[in-house]
Enzyme design. Sequence first.
Site, mmCIF file in Angstrom:
data_model
loop_
_atom_site.group_PDB
_atom_site.id
_atom_site.type_symbol
_atom_site.label_atom_id
_atom_site.label_comp_id
_atom_site.label_asym_id
_atom_site.label_seq_id
_atom_site.Cartn_x
_atom_site.Cartn_y
_atom_site.Cartn_z
ATOM 1 C CG HIS A 111 -5.486 -0.497 5.924
ATOM 2 N ND1 HIS A 111 -6.058 -1.688 6.294
ATOM 3 C CD2 HIS A 111 -5.808 -0.328 4.617
ATOM 4 C CE1 HIS A 111 -6.687 -2.202 5.251
ATOM 5 N NE2 HIS A 111 -6.547 -1.410 4.232
ATOM 6 N NE ARG B 87 -9.475 -8.002 3.368
ATOM 7 C CZ ARG B 87 -8.938 -6.961 2.750
ATOM 8 N NH1 ARG B 87 -7.994 -6.261 3.350
ATOM 9 N NH2 ARG B 87 -9.329 -6.628 1.540
ATOM 10 N NE ARG C 92 -3.829 -2.109 2.479
ATOM 11 C CZ ARG C 92 -3.636 -3.279 3.080
ATOM 12 N NH1 ARG C 92 -2.495 -3.524 3.699
ATOM 13 N NH2 ARG C 92 -4.581 -4.204 3.069
ATOM 14 C CG ASP D 176 -7.361 -4.111 8.379
ATOM 15 O OD1 ASP D 176 -7.298 -4.516 7.203
ATOM 16 O OD2 ASP D 176 -6.825 -3.063 8.766
#
Length: 311
Positions: free
Chosen positions: A175, A151, A88, A148
């Site tokens: 993140h 998940r 990211r 998150d």
Amino acid sequence: MRKKVTVVGAGNVGANTAQKIAAKELADVVLVDVVEGVPQGKGLDMLESAPVEGYDVRITGANGYDETAGSDIVVITAGFPRKPGMSRDDLLLANYEVVKSATEQAVKQSPNAILILVTNPLDAMCWTALKVSGFPRERVIGMAGVLDTARFRTFIAEELGVSFENVTAMVLGGHGDTMVPLVRFTNVSGIPLSELTDQATIDRMVQRTRDGGAEIVKYLKTGSAYYAPAASTVEMVESILKDKKKVLPCAVYLQGEYGFNELFVGVPVKLGSKGVEKIYEIKLDEGEKAALKKSADAVEELVSVLKKQAK
Ligand code: APR
């Protein structure tokens, strides 16, 4: 009067977010994108599903910001997604320019809006939006922890063969690869995770959560996840618009909480009509504190690059 939400970026995450907001009749939606025709076309397409799906909200598309005036919430998803092999963080400078310009233009039209950031690298983009908007920290919030956590909850429910709904989890930190899934605060209908499975299985699920975004990128090859990111964003939008006061992990600007100053870090907050209405400071053990510090350091490093860029 109906609520109004602007979604900047009519790509995968943005379009799905807009569609879910409409389907839940949360607000009228304005989709904004730099590519001519795309927000207009996707907006019209969504509007044309209203008679079939039975929702009564307006969805419009635009390339500018005039149409966004007076929005209650502005969701920023504009920018580049990552490709296989990218982290990211590799998106930092390109997406900085995008988020800077989107924020500048959006807040001129909606000075009282609440900003929800989705563009990655998330915590650094939140910092950008906070600085550019000049908004109070209660109104600049990053979507990461809900995703998150979702998940982590998915992997736990699958592993244990139980309802997804029964799994409550907590993921703190930035993140990125250093995010901190908190096993101690994760349970199934109140039963601590550690009572339900062994440590090796927990460790495997924690690692899969950290790699959750990359796992999807590896499959898709040309972009990153969007269904779960959109769903997570809409949970935040709903909590704000309906003043539900949900307690969700979100990226917020810490000013002393958890020992961090002037840094966006994912922590549990109460989300209501004023935006972030409370930051919950939970007591962490030494190992959890160290993991959160490592994650915050990673965010700080990215922000220091942006601070140089902003000069
Ligand atoms: N203003 C408005 N829209 C822009 C701008 C800008 N300055 N620059 C790019 N866009 C638009 C693109 O035209 C594209 O339609 O942003 C959209 C991004 O869509 P996708 O490429 O499909 O990317 P998506 O998967 O939606 O991800 C967007 O969200 O989850 C994060 O990491 C992800 O940073 C990425 C962002």
